[in-house]
Scaffold this active site. Structure first.
Site, PDB file in Angstrom:
ATOM      1  N   ARG A  26       6.280 -37.460 -14.464  1.00  0.00           N
ATOM      2  CA  ARG A  26       5.840 -38.053 -15.724  1.00  0.00           C
ATOM      3  C   ARG A  26       7.053 -38.671 -16.407  1.00  0.00           C
ATOM      4  O   ARG A  26       8.164 -38.182 -16.293  1.00  0.00           O
ATOM      5  CB  ARG A  26       5.201 -37.002 -16.626  1.00  0.00           C
ATOM      6  N   GLY A  27       6.832 -39.737 -17.131  1.00  0.00           N
ATOM      7  CA  GLY A  27       7.954 -40.381 -17.815  1.00  0.00           C
ATOM      8  C   GLY A  27       8.737 -41.279 -16.873  1.00  0.00           C
ATOM      9  O   GLY A  27       8.277 -41.652 -15.789  1.00  0.00           O
ATOM     10  N   ASP A  29      -4.332 -42.364 -17.420  1.00  0.00           N
ATOM     11  CA  ASP A  29      -4.290 -43.243 -18.585  1.00  0.00           C
ATOM     12  C   ASP A  29      -2.908 -43.819 -18.841  1.00  0.00           C
ATOM     13  O   ASP A  29      -2.729 -45.040 -18.958  1.00  0.00           O
ATOM     14  CB  ASP A  29      -4.754 -42.482 -19.833  1.00  0.00           C
ATOM     15  N   GLY A  30      -1.913 -42.935 -18.955  1.00  0.00           N
ATOM     16  CA  GLY A  30      -0.564 -43.400 -19.259  1.00  0.00           C
ATOM     17  C   GLY A  30       0.004 -44.282 -18.169  1.00  0.00           C
ATOM     18  O   GLY A  30       0.655 -45.300 -18.451  1.00  0.00           O
ATOM     19  N   THR A  82      -7.996 -39.526 -11.792  1.00  0.00           N
ATOM     20  CA  THR A  82      -8.376 -38.513 -12.768  1.00  0.00           C
ATOM     21  C   THR A  82      -9.481 -37.640 -12.183  1.00  0.00           C
ATOM     22  O   THR A  82     -10.538 -38.154 -11.793  1.00  0.00           O
ATOM     23  CB  THR A  82      -8.852 -39.131 -14.094  1.00  0.00           C
ATOM     24  N   ASP A 124     -11.201 -35.737 -13.822  1.00  0.00           N
ATOM     25  CA  ASP A 124     -12.250 -35.613 -14.839  1.00  0.00           C
ATOM     26  C   ASP A 124     -13.405 -36.578 -14.598  1.00  0.00           C
ATOM     27  O   ASP A 124     -14.454 -36.450 -15.231  1.00  0.00           O
ATOM     28  CB  ASP A 124     -11.668 -35.871 -16.226  1.00  0.00           C
TER      29      ASP A 124
END
Length: 269
Positions: free
Chosen positions: A158-159, A184-185, A212, A214
């Site tokens: 991440r990042g 999303d990011g 995702t 979800d």
């Protein structure tokens, strides 16, 4: 009356900022496993309506509002890249997801076998890998059993999103196509990369692949990893049910993820 889900200048079609791009016949025309017939290729006018059901008994405003629609995915009769001169980058970002290595493998197999692309690279450790590590050369032999492995062979993080460094790396390494797999990011970052690519007028295609568990992306029935998560959730619910039944006034409580939707809970029960 139809219009795209966003203004034509922002729809992701880089022919708007590179109007003189040459097109080339799709290699599938010469592939021994394909015999394209009428309707096989997707045309620019093929769309998917965002809303497909309407109540005809109601009243409609005059003039009627435009209908939101999306371009269809699929093979095109004409393509914008010569396979022998195309260099591809694949990057995964964010959390892990079942089937992630399978998606990477199928990208490599499809690009290699169907389109004849040989310069395919994996970006290590997410977005920061563009400017911090050497890319991993991918081929059919290397990814042969990746679908049997968990986690992400390319690793993820991440990042690390530095727009200028990433776009400089894409330009300097002469990548023509970049496939970004993430949530999303990550996909928001891919949009920023595309906008900068467009500003620089580079002939680079950016493709986002939603990741995702979800299953919360509209107009897509099933996202990769969702079915596995549902099966794991069913096992947890079944175990909790057994425990609850064996205790006096027992209660089994299972907390499932789902972001802003309840698809996992819905399909697991």
């Amino acid at each position: 009356m139809f219009r795209q889900s966003s203004d034509s200048e922002d729809s992701g079609d880089y022919t708007h900022h590179l109007p003189n791009l040459k097109t080339f016949p799709n290699p599938l025309d010469r592939n021994q496993y394909y015999h394209p017939s009428d309707g096989f290729y997707i045309s620019p006018s093929d769309i998917i309506l965002r809303q497909i059901t309407y109540d005809l008994s109601g009243t409609f405003p005059t003039p009627p509002p435009p209908h939101l629609a999306y371009h269809c995915a699929g093979p095109r009769k004409q393509i914008f890249f010569v396979p022998s001169m195309t260099s591809v980058a694949i990057v995964t970002c964010g959390g892990l997801c079942p089937g992630l290595n399978t998606v990477i493998r199928e990208l490599v197999v499809g690009l290699w076998e169907l389109y004849g692309i040989r310069q395919i690279y994996g970006i290590i450790v997410g977005y920061r890998g563009f400017y911090s590590f050497e890319p991993m050369a991918l081929n059919l032999k290397l990814v042969e059993d990746w679908h049997k492995r968990g986690s992400s062979v390319l690793e993820t993080s991440r990042g690390g999103f530095d727009l200028e460094k990433i776009d400089n790396a894409i330009r300097d390494r002469e990548f023509n196509q970049v496939y970004v797999i993430g949530g999303d990011g990550t996909i928001s970052g891919a949009v920023e990369i595309f906008n900068e690519i467009r500003r620089r007028k580079l002939n680079v295609s950016i493709a986002g692949i939603p990741k995702t568990v979800d299953n919360d992306v509209g107009i897509i029935d099933w996202l990769f990893g969702f079915q596995t998560v549902v099966e794991m959730a069913q096992q947890a619910i079944s175990a909790a049910h057994v425990e609850a039944e064996s205790a006096v006034n027992g209660i089994g409580l299972v907390k499932l993820m789902g972001h802003s939707t309840g698809h996992i809970a819905l399909y697991a029960t």
